[in-house]
Design a protein around this motif. Structure first.
Motif, PDB file in Angstrom:
ATOM      1  N   ASN A 174       0.833  -1.192   0.000  1.00 49.38           N
ATOM      2  CA  ASN A 174       0.000   0.000   0.000  1.00 49.38           C
ATOM      3  C   ASN A 174       0.877   1.255   0.000  1.00 49.38           C
ATOM      4  O   ASN A 174       1.842   1.330   0.751  1.00 49.38           O
ATOM      5  CB  ASN A 174      -0.920  -0.031   1.218  1.00 49.38           C
ATOM      6  N   GLU A 175       0.542   2.219  -0.845  1.00 48.03           N
ATOM      7  CA  GLU A 175       1.259   3.494  -0.976  1.00 48.03           C
ATOM      8  C   GLU A 175       2.696   3.313  -1.457  1.00 48.03           C
ATOM      9  O   GLU A 175       3.543   4.178  -1.266  1.00 48.03           O
ATOM     10  CB  GLU A 175       1.240   4.293   0.340  1.00 48.03           C
ATOM     11  N   ARG A 176       2.976   2.202  -2.092  1.00 46.01           N
ATOM     12  CA  ARG A 176       4.311   1.936  -2.617  1.00 46.01           C
ATOM     13  C   ARG A 176       4.179   1.519  -4.066  1.00 46.01           C
ATOM     14  O   ARG A 176       3.297   0.726  -4.419  1.00 46.01           O
ATOM     15  CB  ARG A 176       4.964   0.840  -1.785  1.00 46.01           C
ATOM     16  N   VAL A 177       5.057   2.051  -4.923  1.00 43.04           N
ATOM     17  CA  VAL A 177       5.036   1.718  -6.346  1.00 43.04           C
ATOM     18  C   VAL A 177       6.458   1.406  -6.786  1.00 43.04           C
ATOM     19  O   VAL A 177       7.393   2.120  -6.444  1.00 43.04           O
ATOM     20  CB  VAL A 177       4.468   2.890  -7.189  1.00 43.04           C
ATOM     21  N   ASP A 178       6.612   0.304  -7.522  1.00 36.19           N
ATOM     22  CA  ASP A 178       7.892  -0.048  -8.118  1.00 36.19           C
ATOM     23  C   ASP A 178       7.833   0.247  -9.614  1.00 36.19           C
ATOM     24  O   ASP A 178       6.972  -0.286 -10.321  1.00 36.19           O
ATOM     25  CB  ASP A 178       8.222  -1.523  -7.895  1.00 36.19           C
ATOM     26  N   LEU A 179       8.745   1.079 -10.073  1.00 37.78           N
ATOM     27  CA  LEU A 179       8.850   1.428 -11.491  1.00 37.78           C
ATOM     28  C   LEU A 179      10.034   0.662 -12.060  1.00 37.78           C
ATOM     29  O   LEU A 179      11.177   0.914 -11.677  1.00 37.78           O
ATOM     30  CB  LEU A 179       9.054   2.939 -11.650  1.00 37.78           C
ATOM     31  N   SER A 180       9.761  -0.289 -12.942  1.00 36.54           N
ATOM     32  CA  SER A 180      10.815  -1.101 -13.559  1.00 36.54           C
ATOM     33  C   SER A 180      11.140  -0.543 -14.937  1.00 36.54           C
ATOM     34  O   SER A 180      10.249  -0.410 -15.779  1.00 36.54           O
ATOM     35  CB  SER A 180      10.368  -2.558 -13.693  1.00 36.54           C
ATOM     36  N   ILE A 181      12.414  -0.240 -15.146  1.00 40.60           N
ATOM     37  CA  ILE A 181      12.893   0.204 -16.454  1.00 40.60           C
ATOM     38  C   ILE A 181      13.748  -0.954 -16.973  1.00 40.60           C
ATOM     39  O   ILE A 181      14.849  -1.203 -16.481  1.00 40.60           O
ATOM     40  CB  ILE A 181      13.703   1.506 -16.354  1.00 40.60           C
ATOM     41  N   ILE A 182      13.217  -1.678 -17.944  1.00 41.38           N
ATOM     42  CA  ILE A 182      13.801  -2.933 -18.404  1.00 41.38           C
ATOM     43  C   ILE A 182      14.411  -2.735 -19.792  1.00 41.38           C
ATOM     44  O   ILE A 182      13.749  -2.247 -20.717  1.00 41.38           O
ATOM     45  CB  ILE A 182      12.729  -4.047 -18.455  1.00 41.38           C
ATOM     46  N   ALA A 183      15.676  -3.124 -19.913  1.00 39.11           N
ATOM     47  CA  ALA A 183      16.372  -2.985 -21.199  1.00 39.11           C
ATOM     48  C   ALA A 183      15.772  -3.930 -22.224  1.00 39.11           C
ATOM     49  O   ALA A 183      15.474  -5.091 -21.934  1.00 39.11           O
ATOM     50  CB  ALA A 183      17.850  -3.281 -21.014  1.00 39.11           C
ATOM     51  N   VAL A 184      15.583  -3.424 -23.438  1.00 39.31           N
ATOM     52  CA  VAL A 184      15.139  -4.228 -24.558  1.00 39.31           C
ATOM     53  C   VAL A 184      16.222  -4.067 -25.611  1.00 39.31           C
ATOM     54  O   VAL A 184      16.257  -3.045 -26.314  1.00 39.31           O
ATOM     55  CB  VAL A 184      13.769  -3.739 -25.112  1.00 39.31           C
ATOM     56  N   PRO A 185      17.129  -5.032 -25.682  1.00 41.45           N
ATOM     57  CA  PRO A 185      18.241  -4.888 -26.627  1.00 41.45           C
ATOM     58  C   PRO A 185      17.751  -4.648 -28.052  1.00 41.45           C
ATOM     59  O   PRO A 185      16.780  -5.266 -28.494  1.00 41.45           O
ATOM     60  CB  PRO A 185      19.002  -6.213 -26.527  1.00 41.45           C
ATOM     61  N   ALA A 186      18.406  -3.713 -28.729  1.00 36.68           N
ATOM     62  CA  ALA A 186      18.034  -3.392 -30.103  1.00 36.68           C
ATOM     63  C   ALA A 186      18.314  -4.598 -31.005  1.00 36.68           C
ATOM     64  O   ALA A 186      19.339  -5.253 -30.875  1.00 36.68           O
ATOM     65  CB  ALA A 186      18.805  -2.181 -30.589  1.00 36.68           C
ATOM     66  N   VAL A 187      17.380  -4.875 -31.885  1.00 36.10           N
ATOM     67  CA  VAL A 187      17.533  -5.986 -32.823  1.00 36.10           C
ATOM     68  C   VAL A 187      18.206  -5.451 -34.071  1.00 36.10           C
ATOM     69  O   VAL A 187      17.754  -4.457 -34.658  1.00 36.10           O
ATOM     70  CB  VAL A 187      16.161  -6.612 -33.155  1.00 36.10           C
ATOM     71  N   THR A 188      19.281  -6.093 -34.467  1.00 36.14           N
ATOM     72  CA  THR A 188      19.974  -5.659 -35.677  1.00 36.14           C
ATOM     73  C   THR A 188      19.554  -6.555 -36.836  1.00 36.14           C
ATOM     74  O   THR A 188      19.392  -7.773 -36.673  1.00 36.14           O
ATOM     75  CB  THR A 188      21.503  -5.722 -35.496  1.00 36.14           C
ATOM     76  N   ALA A 189      19.378  -5.949 -37.974  1.00 37.30           N
ATOM     77  CA  ALA A 189      18.977  -6.698 -39.161  1.00 37.30           C
ATOM     78  C   ALA A 189      20.149  -7.496 -39.703  1.00 37.30           C
ATOM     79  O   ALA A 189      21.291  -7.032 -39.646  1.00 37.30           O
ATOM     80  CB  ALA A 189      18.454  -5.731 -40.226  1.00 37.30           C
TER      81      ALA A 189
END
Length: 191
Positions: A174-189
């Motif tokens: 309650n009254e707590r929030v976790d903000l996850s910033i998750i890396a998404v590796p760039a896909v190379t062609a």
């Protein structure tokens, strides 16, 4: 370089300590009638001491790591972390001066801080492996901003903290929030 800076005492403490020593030397020299040394205390010690007091008043302490980072996560960070993730981590884990709160301007821009009193406060940071990707989780005390409000801002946060990241928001308590910033590796062609 940044790990070396984290091991040094905060700038406010250095200024306060140095200013106090130089001021004491200056006043002692004045009492003993050493004209050359007493000027040092008046012209350098007192301003340095006052500068240290000013820095101490505006000092923002580093956000604590709530869970130690494992070597597995360190390896992911070295290969996957975005420049933005690295910058946020460095900014949050060092002393800051002249700011009211960590990420105050970012939260205001994202619409998550309608007023200074309602602004969520970062209480911890941790790094994790989420499905094989490097993730930085910012732990907020958020009594005035609801989880639903945070979730409405996910798209805006993704573009703000991007590129090459996805954002997730959870409420572990309650009254707590976790903000996850998750890396998404760039896909190379393929070439």
């Amino acid at each position: 370089m940044s790990s070396l800076l984290r091991r040094l005492p905060p700038l406010a403490a250095l200024c306060l300590g140095g200013g106090a020593i130089i001021t004491i030397i200056g006043f002692t020299a004045y009492a003993l009638n050493y004209a050359a040394l007493n000027m040092i205390g008046f012209f350098y010690g007192i301003p340095l001491l006052l500068g240290g007091v000013a820095l101490k008043i505006t000092e923002l302490r580093p956000v604590p790591l709530t869970i130690p980072t494992t070597s597995e996560v360190e390896a992911l960070k070295a290969t996957q972390a975005t420049d933005t993730q690295k910058q946020i981590f460095d900014d949050l884990t060092r002393y800051r001066y002249g700011q009211e709160a960590h990420l105050d301007s970012a939260l205001k821009f994202l619409g998550l801080a309608p007023t200074d009193d309602d602004r969520p406060t970062i209480i911890g940071i941790r790094e994790e492996n989420i499905d094989g990707a490097y993730a930085m989780i910012l732990e907020f005390d958020s009594p005035f901003i609801t989880l639903e409000m945070w979730q409405k801002k996910i798209e805006k946060m993704t573009s703000f903290f991007g590129p090459n990241v996805r954002v997730d928001v959870t409420q572990p308590a309650n009254e707590r929030v976790d903000l996850s910033i998750i890396a998404v590796p760039a896909v190379t062609a393929p070439v």
